[in-house]
Design a protein around this motif. Structure first.
Motif, PDB file in Angstrom:
ATOM      1  N   GLY A 176       0.804  -1.225   0.000  1.00  0.00           N
ATOM      2  CA  GLY A 176       0.000   0.000   0.000  1.00  0.00           C
ATOM      3  C   GLY A 176       0.832   1.266   0.000  1.00  0.00           C
ATOM      4  O   GLY A 176       0.765   2.091  -0.936  1.00  0.00           O
ATOM      5  N   VAL A 177       1.621   1.455   1.051  1.00  0.00           N
ATOM      6  CA  VAL A 177       2.432   2.676   1.166  1.00  0.00           C
ATOM      7  C   VAL A 177       3.518   2.707   0.096  1.00  0.00           C
ATOM      8  O   VAL A 177       3.862   3.775  -0.420  1.00  0.00           O
ATOM      9  N   GLU A 178       4.048   1.532  -0.263  1.00  0.00           N
ATOM     10  CA  GLU A 178       5.057   1.456  -1.333  1.00  0.00           C
ATOM     11  C   GLU A 178       4.494   1.977  -2.655  1.00  0.00           C
ATOM     12  O   GLU A 178       5.182   2.686  -3.397  1.00  0.00           O
ATOM     13  N   THR A 179       3.244   1.641  -2.959  1.00  0.00           N
ATOM     14  CA  THR A 179       2.614   2.122  -4.192  1.00  0.00           C
ATOM     15  C   THR A 179       2.469   3.638  -4.178  1.00  0.00           C
ATOM     16  O   THR A 179       2.772   4.323  -5.174  1.00  0.00           O
ATOM     17  N   ILE A 180       2.019   4.173  -3.038  1.00  0.00           N
ATOM     18  CA  ILE A 180       1.838   5.626  -2.912  1.00  0.00           C
ATOM     19  C   ILE A 180       3.168   6.359  -2.999  1.00  0.00           C
ATOM     20  O   ILE A 180       3.294   7.374  -3.701  1.00  0.00           O
ATOM     21  N   SER A 181       4.175   5.833  -2.287  1.00  0.00           N
ATOM     22  CA  SER A 181       5.489   6.490  -2.303  1.00  0.00           C
ATOM     23  C   SER A 181       6.122   6.407  -3.692  1.00  0.00           C
ATOM     24  O   SER A 181       6.835   7.329  -4.115  1.00  0.00           O
ATOM     25  N   GLY A 182       5.863   5.304  -4.407  1.00  0.00           N
ATOM     26  CA  GLY A 182       6.384   5.169  -5.759  1.00  0.00           C
ATOM     27  C   GLY A 182       5.794   6.207  -6.690  1.00  0.00           C
ATOM     28  O   GLY A 182       6.508   6.814  -7.513  1.00  0.00           O
ATOM     29  N   VAL A 194       8.609  14.821   2.463  1.00  0.00           N
ATOM     30  CA  VAL A 194       7.364  14.045   2.400  1.00  0.00           C
ATOM     31  C   VAL A 194       7.660  12.606   1.999  1.00  0.00           C
ATOM     32  O   VAL A 194       7.112  11.659   2.575  1.00  0.00           O
ATOM     33  N   TYR A 195       8.532  12.440   1.017  1.00  0.00           N
ATOM     34  CA  TYR A 195       8.874  11.100   0.549  1.00  0.00           C
ATOM     35  C   TYR A 195       9.523  10.272   1.653  1.00  0.00           C
ATOM     36  O   TYR A 195       9.175   9.107   1.855  1.00  0.00           O
ATOM     37  N   ILE A 196      10.449  10.859   2.376  1.00  0.00           N
ATOM     38  CA  ILE A 196      11.152  10.104   3.410  1.00  0.00           C
ATOM     39  C   ILE A 196      10.224   9.743   4.562  1.00  0.00           C
ATOM     40  O   ILE A 196      10.395   8.713   5.223  1.00  0.00           O
ATOM     41  N   ILE A 197       9.208  10.566   4.817  1.00  0.00           N
ATOM     42  CA  ILE A 197       8.212  10.211   5.835  1.00  0.00           C
ATOM     43  C   ILE A 197       7.402   9.001   5.370  1.00  0.00           C
ATOM     44  O   ILE A 197       7.098   8.096   6.156  1.00  0.00           O
ATOM     45  N   MET A 198       7.063   8.986   4.084  1.00  0.00           N
ATOM     46  CA  MET A 198       6.359   7.822   3.522  1.00  0.00           C
ATOM     47  C   MET A 198       7.208   6.556   3.671  1.00  0.00           C
ATOM     48  O   MET A 198       6.684   5.494   4.045  1.00  0.00           O
ATOM     49  N   ILE A 199       8.499   6.670   3.386  1.00  0.00           N
ATOM     50  CA  ILE A 199       9.394   5.524   3.513  1.00  0.00           C
ATOM     51  C   ILE A 199       9.482   5.066   4.961  1.00  0.00           C
ATOM     52  O   ILE A 199       9.497   3.856   5.244  1.00  0.00           O
ATOM     53  N   THR A 200       9.504   6.018   5.890  1.00  0.00           N
ATOM     54  CA  THR A 200       9.536   5.673   7.315  1.00  0.00           C
ATOM     55  C   THR A 200       8.290   4.897   7.713  1.00  0.00           C
ATOM     56  O   THR A 200       8.375   3.890   8.431  1.00  0.00           O
TER      57      THR A 200
END
Length: 234
Positions: A176-182, A194-200
């Motif tokens: 889920g989060v991987e798709t959004i961050s991608g 923002v991207y690094i927060i998604m990765i966290t």
């Protein structure tokens, strides 16, 4: 001659170490984000890349690989016990052990990420599938659920709850989060705050999912196995 035995009474004392290590790594990652994105110091004598969840071959990566390996070992031990009592589902435990072993290796090698390029070359995918490997990942999860549906229903309710919650948490992060961050990475191009927060969030969910799973495995062992003894003969 007895080679080793497993006493499941270690659960209440030893499993907490994994929880504390996760919390420590999570805090260190936040600290690395503060140094890199707030103060503008991307290295700090190697501290930032050492604990950054978005970096590879660092402490969080090895931690993730180790807890996946722990899961694989616990699953194999249970599989051996199940086979010794002629349980119909002993192969299910063994296959799960192999899957987690593969995931442990993949966590270090990132083989799954290599699939994105070929998939995008073969298919005209929407931009949201910038990390195209999630398509195969989703398909694999669906197939696994179909084959393990009966297995889950035959587990004790407490264990099934652990397994289902662990799976949902892990998949939420890994797919889920991987798709959004991608998709965000495709739009923004640069790796910003923002991207690094998604990765966290993504990496934290993956680690938490595995930790919950390990808790479930130890709990299952406590409730169903008093002691495991294996003998190795010439």
């Amino acid at each position: 001659m007895e080679k080793f035995s497993l006493s499941v009474s270690v659960y209440s004392k030893k499993i907490k170490i994994i929880h504390y290590l996760f919390l420590l790594l999570f805090f260190m990652n936040l600290l690395s984000i503060f140094f890199k994105y707030i103060l503008g110091h991307p290295h700090v004598y190697g501290f930032v890349p050492l604990f950054d969840f978005d970096s590879e071959n660092n402490i969080p990566t090895y931690f993730s690989s180790i807890i996946l390996l722990i899961s694989a070992v616990l699953l194999k031990i249970i599989a051996i016990f199940k086979k010794s009592i002629s349980d119909d589902f002993h192969l299910n435990w063994s296959v799960l052990s192999f899957i987690f072993l593969w995931m442990s290796v993949d966590e270090l090698s990132k083989i799954h990420e290599l699939l994105s390029g070929p998939i995008k070359n073969l298919f005209d995918l929407p931009r949201i599938f910038n990390y195209a490997w999630v398509i195969l990942g989703t398909l694999f999860i669906l197939i696994l659920f179909i084959f393990y549906y009966k297995f889950l229903l035959n587990l004790p309710k407490k264990t099934m709850f652990y397994f289902v919650v662990a799976g949902l948490v892990f998949v939420t992060g890994a797919i889920g989060v991987e798709t959004i961050s991608g998709y965000y990475r495709y739009v923004s191009v640069e790796k910003d705050f923002v991207y690094i927060i998604m990765i966290t969030i993504e990496e934290s969910f993956e680690m938490l999912g595995v930790i919950i799973f390990i808790n479930g495995l130890f709990q299952y062992a406590e409730d169903n196995i008093s002691r495991i003894k294996l003998k190795f003969e010439p």
